[in-house]
Design an enzyme around this catalytic site. Structure first.
Site, PDB file in Angstrom:
ATOM      1  N   ALA A 258       0.834  -1.240   0.080  1.00 23.46           N
ATOM      2  CA  ALA A 258      -0.169   0.113  -0.060  1.00 23.46           C
ATOM      3  C   ALA A 258       0.868   1.173  -0.024  1.00 23.46           C
ATOM      4  CB  ALA A 258      -0.956   0.058   1.173  1.00 23.46           C
ATOM      5  N   ASP A 259       0.346   2.098  -0.578  1.00 18.45           N
ATOM      6  CA  ASP A 259       0.869   3.433  -0.589  1.00 18.45           C
ATOM      7  C   ASP A 259       0.431   4.202   0.364  1.00 18.45           C
ATOM      8  OD1 ASP A 259       2.010   2.468  -3.571  1.00 18.45           O
ATOM      9  OD2 ASP A 259       3.216   3.737  -2.801  1.00 18.45           O
TER      10      ASP A 259
END
Ligand SMILES: CSC[C@H]1O[C@H](OP(=O)(O)O)[C@H](O)[C@@H]1O
EC number: 5.3.1.23
Length: 394
Positions: A258-259
């Site tokens: 995930a960013d």
């Protein structure tokens, strides 16, 4: 833990593995200033949400260590540090780890007891506090990833929709979330490493991850390097893999990094993630997001408000300089043997997309696994109670 280190650091010296040269060349760049760090992040010589935050934090620490801060009084020292961190924050907008690290570092330097130290001693104490905090971000990340690996592998083994006859699971991962995206072990790839080291991994599939090819150039490299049983596919093959039981018959989950996970669980991650989530749901495969709490953004309530970085067309029309699309930068008349004006195809190159919380079965953090409650939404207060209380309230 993998012998592949994206970041090498001792106090006063930072080296970053140039990932644009992988897998053909293993070369470290020395980073000594915020400008050098900005360029290294912007050009994606280093990438991966945690690694970006670590390189930015340590680079300014190296700058301070070598006398970058000339401020004679503490308030000017704090202003100088703020200005450098705000500059670094602009290097890549989507991953929130960098923003969260900057928020933390600004709080650390403001917590120095200036009154007790006096104006003469305070600036050096502020610098020392910054450097120690930046080093702690680096040190803590590997520990975080090992815990994500433990929580994620335990959850998957307990919730897998299918296993091999030996009770093992196969998974697919997207982009690169391993030692090359963090300080070590990795997040989604960290779960795969933990499954493998415990003898619970049947097979790992990784996608090529166009256009930057993090999967074929980086993840495949990490998997082969550690002799983890793995197969590379193109992004467009995922649906066929899930549908072809002969090859992918034991695929239990898609595991991605995930960013930015926002308050309701919507998740920004490498472009192509959303498509994999839709395919996983259609095929009854679990969809797991591996995210350290440093990648969670409680300030943003839904994925609609996430800024998605768009990158230059050449990253899509060229591969390591080899032209694969009519991008107007190369005279194609020689190749198509007709006189023609330069033609330039329009390119849309978003680096990320947003997967709605509805398609996510679990968010694995170092503090534990979060699943949707009866309301059908994620609630992260259990894994980050203090930040939740500060931002959302009781
Ligand atoms: C643990 S890395 C998280 C995240 O960062 C990658 O993006 P990029 O390679 O553009 O920095 C990818 O989205 C990973 O899932």
């Amino acid at each position: 833990m993998s012998g592949l280190q994206a970041i090498r650091y001792t106090r006063g010296k930072l080296e970053v593995l140039d990932q644009l040269r992988l897998p053909h060349e293993h070369h470290y760049d020395t980073i000594s200033t915020s400008e050098e760090a900005f360029d290294c992040i912007k050009t994606m010589r280093v990438r991966g949400a945690p690694a970006i935050a670590i390189v930015a934090a340590l680079a300014h620490g190296v700058e301070l260590y070598h006398g970058g801060c000339k401020a004679p009084i503490p308030t000017e020292a704090i202003s100088y540090i703020d200005s450098r961190l705000d500059y670094l924050k602009q290097s890549r907008p989507t991953a929130v780890d960098l923003t969260n690290a900057i928020t933390h570092l600004k709080a650390v330097v403001r917590a120095v007891d200036i009154a007790a130290l006096g104006d003469a001693a305070a600036p050096s104490a502020i610098v020392d506090a910054y450097i120690a905090a930046a080093e702690e971000i680096f040190r803590k990340d590997t520990e975080t990833n090992l815990r994500i690996g433990e929580h994620g592998s335990r959850w998957l083994l307990a919730n897998a929709p299918v296993k091999s006859p030996e009770g093992k699971v196969s998974v697919l991962t997207h982009c690169n979330t391993g030692s090359l995206a963090t300080s070590g072990h990795g997040t989604a790839l960290g779960i795969i490493r933990s499954l493998h080291s415990a003898g619970n991994l049947h097979h790992a599939f990784c996608t090529e991850t166009r256009p930057y090819n993090q999967g074929s150039r980086l993840t495949a490299f990490e998997l082969v390097y550690e002799r983890i049983p793995a197969t590379l596919i193109t992004d467009s093959m995922a649906g066929a893999l899930f549908a072809t039981k002969k090859v992918g018959s034991h695929i239990a989950a898609v595991i991605v990094g995930a960013d930015r996970v926002v308050r309701n669980g919507d998740t920004a991650n490498k472009v192509g993630t959303y498509a994999l989530a839709v395919l996983a749901r259609y095929h009854g495969i679990k969809f797991i997001v591996a995210a350290p709490t440093t990648s969670i953004d409680l300030q943003t309530t839904t994925g609609a408000d996430i800024k998605i970085e768009e990158r230059k067309p050449e990253e899509l029309t060229q591969i390591s300089g080899a032209v694969v699309g009519a991008d107007g930068k190369v005279d194609i008349s020689r190749t198509v043997r007709v006189a023609t004006a330069h033609q330039e195809i329009a390119v849309w190159n978003p680096a990320f997309d947003v997967t709605p919380a509805d398609l996510i079965d679990a968010v694995v953090t170092e503090q534990g696994v979060v699943v949707k409650g009866e309301s059908g939404s994620f609630d992260f207060r259990g894994v980050m109670p203090e930040r939740w209380a500060a931002v959302v309230g009781q």
